[in-house]
Write an enzyme that holds these catalytic residues in place. Structure first.
Site, PDB file in Angstrom:
ATOM      1  N   LYS A  40       0.779  -1.221   0.220  1.00 47.05           N
ATOM      2  CA  LYS A  40      -0.062  -0.501  -0.100  1.00 47.05           C
ATOM      3  C   LYS A  40       0.969   1.058   0.060  1.00 47.05           C
ATOM      4  CE  LYS A  40      -3.066  -2.506   2.890  1.00 47.05           C
ATOM      5  NZ  LYS A  40      -2.987  -2.736   4.460  1.00 47.05           N
ATOM      6  N   GLY A  41       2.046   1.410   0.426  1.00 50.41           N
ATOM      7  CA  GLY A  41       2.644   2.523   0.117  1.00 50.41           C
ATOM      8  C   GLY A  41       3.081   3.261  -0.368  1.00 50.41           C
ATOM      9  N   ASP A  97       7.511   3.607  -2.465  1.00 49.14           N
ATOM     10  CA  ASP A  97       7.469   4.442  -1.452  1.00 49.14           C
ATOM     11  C   ASP A  97       9.148   4.435  -1.015  1.00 49.14           C
ATOM     12  OD1 ASP A  97       7.615   1.495   0.115  1.00 49.14           O
ATOM     13  OD2 ASP A  97       6.293   2.721   2.030  1.00 49.14           O
ATOM     14  N   ASP A 100      14.845   0.129   1.567  1.00 51.43           N
ATOM     15  CA  ASP A 100      15.659   0.159   2.987  1.00 51.43           C
ATOM     16  C   ASP A 100      16.500  -0.807   2.730  1.00 51.43           C
ATOM     17  OD1 ASP A 100      16.552  -0.510   5.562  1.00 51.43           O
ATOM     18  OD2 ASP A 100      14.762  -1.189   6.557  1.00 51.43           O
ATOM     19  N   PHE A 149      13.115   6.137  11.237  1.00 57.04           N
ATOM     20  CA  PHE A 149      11.388   5.498  10.852  1.00 57.04           C
ATOM     21  C   PHE A 149      10.525   6.501  10.049  1.00 57.04           C
ATOM     22  CE2 PHE A 149       7.489   3.255  10.994  1.00 57.04           C
ATOM     23  CZ  PHE A 149       7.797   2.458  10.988  1.00 57.04           C
ATOM     24  N   ARG A 162      -1.167   6.660   7.520  1.00 56.96           N
ATOM     25  CA  ARG A 162      -0.438   6.665   5.760  1.00 56.96           C
ATOM     26  C   ARG A 162      -0.989   8.395   5.248  1.00 56.96           C
ATOM     27  NH1 ARG A 162       0.949   1.883   4.284  1.00 56.96           N
ATOM     28  NH2 ARG A 162       0.779  -0.449   5.581  1.00 56.96           N
TER      29      ARG A 162
HETATM   30  P1  IMP Z   1      13.554  -3.317   2.399  1.00 58.04           P
HETATM   31  O1  IMP Z   1      12.454  -4.779   1.858  1.00 58.04           O
HETATM   32  O2  IMP Z   1      14.192  -3.559   3.574  1.00 58.04           O
HETATM   33  O3  IMP Z   1      13.783  -2.939   1.273  1.00 58.04           O
HETATM   34  O4  IMP Z   1      11.929  -2.669   2.778  1.00 58.04           O
HETATM   35  C1  IMP Z   1      10.573  -1.926   1.978  1.00 58.04           C
HETATM   36  C2  IMP Z   1       9.812  -2.071   2.897  1.00 58.04           C
HETATM   37  O5  IMP Z   1       9.661  -1.444   4.311  1.00 58.04           O
HETATM   38  C3  IMP Z   1       8.821  -0.415   2.144  1.00 58.04           C
HETATM   39  O6  IMP Z   1       8.148  -0.507   1.158  1.00 58.04           O
HETATM   40  C4  IMP Z   1       8.205  -0.476   3.641  1.00 58.04           C
HETATM   41  O7  IMP Z   1       7.024  -1.003   3.764  1.00 58.04           O
HETATM   42  C5  IMP Z   1       9.382  -0.490   4.895  1.00 58.04           C
HETATM   43  N1  IMP Z   1      10.064   0.221   5.037  1.00 58.04           N
HETATM   44  C6  IMP Z   1      11.505   0.149   5.674  1.00 58.04           C
HETATM   45  N2  IMP Z   1      12.113   1.538   6.191  1.00 58.04           N
HETATM   46  C7  IMP Z   1      10.712   1.643   5.861  1.00 58.04           C
HETATM   47  C8  IMP Z   1      10.194   2.908   6.956  1.00 58.04           C
HETATM   48  O8  IMP Z   1      10.838   4.114   8.016  1.00 58.04           O
HETATM   49  N3  IMP Z   1       8.888   3.689   7.583  1.00 58.04           N
HETATM   50  C9  IMP Z   1       7.610   2.669   7.417  1.00 58.04           C
HETATM   51  N4  IMP Z   1       8.457   1.505   6.263  1.00 58.04           N
HETATM   52  C10 IMP Z   1       9.435   1.689   6.012  1.00 58.04           C
HETATM   53 MG    MG Z   2       5.273  -1.038   5.034  1.00 56.28          MG
END
Ligand code: IMP
Ligand code: MG
Length: 172
Positions: A40-41, A97, A100, A149, A162
């Site tokens: 949803k992000g 969105d 990370d 975060f 959101r």
């Molecule tokens: P990755 O797989 O570690 O790159 O994580 C990506 C997903 O983690 C994003 O699509 C978000 O849903 C969630 N995420 C990572 N950091 C944040 C944050 O600071 N706030 C909210 N969601 C986050």
């Molecule tokens: Mg998320």
């Protein structure tokens, strides 16, 4: 309740989104694209971004769940809703969105590559570059942020916040 502090204001977001839209329009000149929103992000970002992309496009949506706690993704991704149409021979632009560790997008990109699209590019609003644990090419990035975060503008904490129109951090 969290104590919110603005990290990126509405104006800053919209200004950068206009720039990204202009760049994408230029890069895909005379091409057609499939803009793929990761729900949803990515929803707020996608709906604003497409208004500034002036090439023929279709919009698609994908719902994935990446298991983990509320702060971190695990990289184990399950597709809960797939695209409605095949992407063979198409130019796909993934709209996310935030990146990370990079695990979620890497996984999604690999799955989509097997479907033989003409191209796949990634457009993320936010990028926690220092947090990367795997390599994933990111063609369009709105803002690089530190290891904090963040919530708002599509990003959630336990599914809340959101709807906030800017990017915020918790200062509790
Ligand atoms: P990755 O797989 O570690 O790159 O994580 C990506 C997903 O983690 C994003 O699509 C978000 O849903 C969630 N995420 C990572 N950091 C944040 C944050 O600071 N706030 C909210 N969601 C986050
Ligand atoms: Mg998320």
């Amino acid at each position: 309740m969290l104590k919110l502090e603005t990290l990126i204001s509405e104006d800053e977001l919209q200004q950068r989104i206009r720039e990204l839209g202009a760049q994408i329009t230029k890069d895909y000149e005379n091409k057609e694209i499939i803009v793929l929103c990761i729900l949803k992000g990515g929803v707020m970002f996608m709906t604003d971004l497409v208004k500034h992309i002036h090439v023929p496009m279709k919009m698609e949506f994908m719902v994935v769940s990446s298991y983990g706690d509320e702060y971190k993704s695990s990289g184990v991704v399950k597709i809960l809703k797939d695209l409605d149409e095949p992407i063979e021979g198409k130019n796909v632009l993934i709209v996310e969105d935030i990146i990370d560790s990079g695990r979620t997008l890497k996984y999604i990109k690999n799955i989509l590559k097997e479907r033989n699209p003409e191209s796949i590019k990634i457009c993320t609003l936010l990028d926690k570059v220092e947090q990367r644990e795997t390599t994933v090419d990111v063609e369009y990035s709105g803002f690089t942020i530190g290891n904090e975060f963040v919530i708002g503008y599509g990003l959630d904490y336990k599914q809340y916040y959101r709807n906030i129109p800017y990017i915020a951090v918790n200062r509790e």
